[in-house]
Each structure stands twice: as structure tokens, then as C-alpha cells.
Scaffold this motif. Structure first.
Motif, PDB file in Angstrom:
ATOM      1  N   ASP A  27      31.714  44.016  32.720  1.00 33.24           N
ATOM      2  CA  ASP A  27      32.794  44.548  33.555  1.00 33.24           C
ATOM      3  C   ASP A  27      32.561  44.308  35.040  1.00 33.24           C
ATOM      4  N   SER A  28      31.607  43.435  35.382  1.00 32.36           N
ATOM      5  CA  SER A  28      31.341  43.188  36.802  1.00 32.36           C
ATOM      6  C   SER A  28      32.208  42.070  37.361  1.00 32.36           C
ATOM      7  N   VAL A  29      33.024  41.440  36.514  1.00 29.27           N
ATOM      8  CA  VAL A  29      33.907  40.363  36.967  1.00 29.27           C
ATOM      9  C   VAL A  29      35.343  40.685  36.584  1.00 29.27           C
ATOM     10  N   GLN A  30      36.222  40.702  37.577  1.00 28.13           N
ATOM     11  CA  GLN A  30      37.634  40.982  37.339  1.00 28.13           C
ATOM     12  C   GLN A  30      38.411  39.662  37.263  1.00 28.13           C
ATOM     13  N   LEU A  31      39.351  39.604  36.331  1.00 31.36           N
ATOM     14  CA  LEU A  31      40.181  38.405  36.184  1.00 31.36           C
ATOM     15  C   LEU A  31      41.489  38.584  36.947  1.00 31.36           C
ATOM     16  N   LEU A  32      41.713  37.677  37.908  1.00 34.61           N
ATOM     17  CA  LEU A  32      42.991  37.631  38.619  1.00 34.61           C
ATOM     18  C   LEU A  32      43.791  36.464  38.033  1.00 34.61           C
ATOM     19  N   ALA A  33      44.947  36.755  37.463  1.00 29.36           N
ATOM     20  CA  ALA A  33      45.791  35.699  36.874  1.00 29.36           C
ATOM     21  C   ALA A  33      46.641  35.076  37.967  1.00 29.36           C
ATOM     22  N   VAL A  34      46.412  33.802  38.240  1.00 27.99           N
ATOM     23  CA  VAL A  34      47.132  33.121  39.328  1.00 27.99           C
ATOM     24  C   VAL A  34      48.426  32.543  38.764  1.00 27.99           C
ATOM     25  N   SER A  35      49.537  33.142  39.180  1.00 29.94           N
ATOM     26  CA  SER A  35      50.822  32.873  38.535  1.00 29.94           C
ATOM     27  C   SER A  35      51.791  32.084  39.401  1.00 29.94           C
ATOM     28  N   LYS A  36      51.309  31.483  40.473  1.00 33.14           N
ATOM     29  CA  LYS A  36      52.198  30.687  41.335  1.00 33.14           C
ATOM     30  C   LYS A  36      52.923  29.622  40.504  1.00 33.14           C
ATOM     31  N   THR A  37      54.170  29.412  40.831  1.00 34.43           N
ATOM     32  CA  THR A  37      55.098  28.447  40.201  1.00 34.43           C
ATOM     33  C   THR A  37      55.589  28.887  38.816  1.00 34.43           C
ATOM     34  N   TRP A  38      54.991  29.902  38.187  1.00 34.49           N
ATOM     35  CA  TRP A  38      55.418  30.319  36.854  1.00 34.49           C
ATOM     36  C   TRP A  38      56.471  31.414  36.950  1.00 34.49           C
ATOM     37  N   PRO A  39      57.452  31.404  36.043  1.00 35.14           N
ATOM     38  CA  PRO A  39      58.533  32.387  36.118  1.00 35.14           C
ATOM     39  C   PRO A  39      58.082  33.783  35.706  1.00 35.14           C
ATOM     40  N   ASP A 205      35.733  26.067  37.265  1.00 39.74           N
ATOM     41  CA  ASP A 205      34.369  26.334  37.750  1.00 39.74           C
ATOM     42  C   ASP A 205      34.001  27.819  37.705  1.00 39.74           C
ATOM     43  N   LEU A 206      34.696  28.585  36.858  1.00 39.77           N
ATOM     44  CA  LEU A 206      34.421  30.030  36.885  1.00 39.77           C
ATOM     45  C   LEU A 206      33.012  30.360  36.400  1.00 39.77           C
ATOM     46  N   GLU A 207      32.444  29.548  35.494  1.00 35.91           N
ATOM     47  CA  GLU A 207      31.090  29.841  35.021  1.00 35.91           C
ATOM     48  C   GLU A 207      30.069  29.738  36.162  1.00 35.91           C
ATOM     49  N   ALA A 208      30.204  28.656  36.948  1.00 34.00           N
ATOM     50  CA  ALA A 208      29.273  28.483  38.075  1.00 34.00           C
ATOM     51  C   ALA A 208      29.435  29.621  39.077  1.00 34.00           C
ATOM     52  N   ALA A 209      30.681  30.038  39.280  1.00 34.36           N
ATOM     53  CA  ALA A 209      30.930  31.122  40.240  1.00 34.36           C
ATOM     54  C   ALA A 209      30.307  32.429  39.764  1.00 34.36           C
ATOM     55  N   ILE A 210      30.424  32.699  38.466  1.00 37.09           N
ATOM     56  CA  ILE A 210      29.858  33.948  37.925  1.00 37.09           C
ATOM     57  C   ILE A 210      28.329  33.907  38.002  1.00 37.09           C
ATOM     58  N   MET A 211      27.743  32.727  37.781  1.00 40.55           N
ATOM     59  CA  MET A 211      26.289  32.608  37.934  1.00 40.55           C
ATOM     60  C   MET A 211      25.855  32.958  39.352  1.00 40.55           C
ATOM     61  N   GLU A 212      26.744  32.690  40.332  1.00 37.48           N
ATOM     62  CA  GLU A 212      26.390  32.950  41.743  1.00 37.48           C
ATOM     63  C   GLU A 212      26.926  34.283  42.251  1.00 37.48           C
ATOM     64  N   GLY A 213      27.472  35.108  41.353  1.00 34.26           N
ATOM     65  CA  GLY A 213      27.803  36.462  41.783  1.00 34.26           C
ATOM     66  C   GLY A 213      29.272  36.773  41.973  1.00 34.26           C
ATOM     67  N   ALA A 214      30.179  35.910  41.537  1.00 39.28           N
ATOM     68  CA  ALA A 214      31.618  36.197  41.677  1.00 39.28           C
ATOM     69  C   ALA A 214      31.933  37.578  41.103  1.00 39.28           C
ATOM     70  N   THR A 215      32.795  38.320  41.797  1.00 40.50           N
ATOM     71  CA  THR A 215      33.287  39.594  41.235  1.00 40.50           C
ATOM     72  C   THR A 215      34.765  39.517  40.888  1.00 40.50           C
ATOM     73  N   ILE A 216      35.487  38.545  41.468  1.00 40.33           N
ATOM     74  CA  ILE A 216      36.870  38.261  41.062  1.00 40.33           C
ATOM     75  C   ILE A 216      36.974  36.753  40.854  1.00 40.33           C
ATOM     76  N   VAL A 217      37.410  36.328  39.672  1.00 41.67           N
ATOM     77  CA  VAL A 217      37.722  34.914  39.461  1.00 41.67           C
ATOM     78  C   VAL A 217      39.238  34.774  39.438  1.00 41.67           C
ATOM     79  N   ARG A 218      39.729  33.713  40.077  1.00 43.49           N
ATOM     80  CA  ARG A 218      41.174  33.497  40.224  1.00 43.49           C
ATOM     81  C   ARG A 218      41.582  32.330  39.326  1.00 43.49           C
ATOM     82  N   VAL A 219      42.231  32.637  38.203  1.00 48.70           N
ATOM     83  CA  VAL A 219      42.445  31.623  37.170  1.00 48.70           C
ATOM     84  C   VAL A 219      43.938  31.428  36.913  1.00 48.70           C
ATOM     85  N   GLY A 220      44.409  30.199  37.107  1.00 48.09           N
ATOM     86  CA  GLY A 220      45.810  29.881  36.849  1.00 48.09           C
ATOM     87  C   GLY A 220      45.992  28.993  35.637  1.00 48.09           C
ATOM     88  N   THR A 221      45.596  27.720  35.766  1.00 50.31           N
ATOM     89  CA  THR A 221      45.852  26.711  34.748  1.00 50.31           C
ATOM     90  C   THR A 221      45.361  27.112  33.359  1.00 50.31           C
TER      91      THR A 221
END
Ligand SMILES: *Cc1c(COP(=O)(O)O)cnc(C)c1O
Length: 228
Positions: A27-39, A205-221
Motif C-alpha cells: 500500500d505504499s504506492v498509489q495508482l493514478l489513472a491517466v485519462s487524458k484524451t479518453w471519454p 517504467d513503473l517497476e524501475a520507479a517503484i524500485m527507486e521509491g515512487a509513491t504515486i505512479v501515473r499510468v495511462g496506456t
């Protein structure tokens, strides 16, 4: 299950696996759903599958979707480049801004944040790739800017955000994410702050980011599919 729901499940599994690999709590990483361009219908599907935080890059597009989805109790994050003449709707309509890269923008957001709302959560965007074309302040400016932004009313400085240079080379990915983490650690140590957010990592690249301490990953595609 819809494909968005299945994709969300797959992304959550990637995050969980990366947390295990990094020795971090799930629970140390929050998922932000990047919804630009999607209806709005796509966001509705994601919301039905349990997603609450959405990232948008364009002010008008986000306002239209937020109006359409007003009944859903979603949390809106602004992650795109922000011009100073567009700050008001962002200050009024979002819970977070990840892309503050200069003091003038932070000052306008602070002045325009409605008093009835909780403080606006902000991240300072840092250019970790050194590419001149990229937005974000230089890492060396981070300390002074963080101190200035933290002093503004109506904002809550939460941490740092970066968009690294796209590369399939995991070593280069991690070096850029590590630079953001070191910048945050230095701000916390030298200013005696407790900033808790590293907004970094996207579909590729979310895996590499989490290895380096990401607390929010911003994922669209990886959630919504390839954008046109
Ligand atoms: C579009 C975007 C993302 C999502 O990128 P994907 O590769 O589609 O996951 C993340 N952060 C920012 C700032 C973006 O503009």
C-alpha cells in the motif's frame, strides 16, 4: 470483465510485484489513472473497477469530464504543463497539481484556491533528464523552490514529480528516478520537511520507479490503451 477492468487488475498486479521486489509494503504506492484524451465513459468503467484517482493534462477536457462524472466522488490530479493564465480552473477543480515548476504558478494557485476547499496538494516538477526541452525546474533549484512554495497559504507541498527521458534502458531509468529521490531526501534533510510524495513512473517504467521509491505512479496506456 471489461478490458479496462482487466487492464487495471494487471497494472495493480505489476505494482504489487514491484513492491515485493523492492521490499516495500503493497500500500505504499498509489495508482493514478491517466485519462487524458479518453471519454468520460472510459473513466466510468475504471471507476466501476475501483479506481478513484484520475490524472488529466488539459484543463477544459478535465472540466468537461468532471462535470459529467460529478456523482462519482473521484479525485482529480492535474499533471500537464500549466500556463499562468489557466491556473484558476485548476485551483478550483483539482485536489492535486503534480506539475508546478515555478514559483509564479504556485503563487497563482495559492491565491486562487477557494477558501472553502482543503489545501491544494502540489508537487514540484523536476527535470531529471537534463534535456533542455523538458519542463521542470533544475534539480539544483529544488531546495529554494520547495522552501518558497511550502510557505504559501492554501497549498500543501507534498513532494516531487518527474517525467524522465523515455528509454528502455533500466539503468538509465533508475538513475533518473534516483535523482528525484535524492532531491527529495535533500529537501527533507536540509529544510526539516516531511514531504512524502515521489510522483514518478508510467506505463513503461513503473517497476524501475517503484524500485527507486515512487509513491504515486501515473499510468495511462496500460489501463486505457494506446492514445491516437
Ligand atoms: C500521459 C502522461 C502519463 C501516462 O503515460 P503512459 O505512458 O500512457 O502511461 C504520465 N504522466 C504524465 C505527466 C503524462 O502526461
Amino acid at each position: 470483465m471489461t478490458s479496462i477492468a482487466a487492464n487495471l487488475q494487471a497494472v495493480r498486479a505489476r505494482i504489487a510485484a514491484a513492491c515485493v521486489a523492492a521490499g516495500r509494503p503493497a500500500d505504499s504506492v498509489q495508482l493514478l489513472a491517466v485519462s487524458k484524451t479518453w471519454p468520460a465513459a472510459s473513466l466510468r468503467e475504471a471507476a466501476a473497477a475501483g479506481q478513484r484517482a484520475f490524472g488529466e493534462n488539459y484543463v477544459q477536457e478535465a472540466a468537461d469530464k468532471a462535470a459529467e462524472l460529478a456523482g462519482l466522488d473521484l479525485e482529480w490530479h492535474f499533471i500537464g504543463p500549466l500556463q499562468s493564465n489557466k491556473t484558476r480552473p485548476v485551483a478550483e477543480g483539482f485536489a492535486w497539481v503534480h506539475s508546478v515548476d515555478r514559483l509564479k504558478i504556485a503563487e497563482r494557485l495559492a491565491a486562487q484556491r477557494p477558501a472553502a476547499l482543503p489545501p491544494l496538494n502540489v508537487c514540484l516538477q523536476v527535470n531529471v533528464s537534463g534535456e533542455a526541452s523538458k519542463s521542470g525546474c533544475a534539480p539544483e533549484q529544488g531546495l529554494a523552490l520547495a522552501a518558497a512554495i511550502n510557505a504559501l497559504p492554501a497549498l500543501r507541498l507534498r513532494g516531487l514529480m518527474a517525467i524522465p527521458e523515455p528509454t528502455g534502458d533500466v539503468v538509465r531509468q533508475r538513475r533518473q528516478f534516483a535523482l528525484l529521490r535524492h532531491t527529495l531526501e535533500r529537501i527533507n534533510a536540509e529544510l526539516d520537511f516531511r514531504l512524502d510524495t515521489l510522483s514518478m513512473g508510467m506505463s513503461d517504467d513503473l517497476e524501475a520507479a517503484i524500485m527507486e521509491g515512487a509513491t504515486i505512479v501515473r499510468v495511462g496506456t496500460a489501463i486505457f490503451g494506446q492514445r491516437d
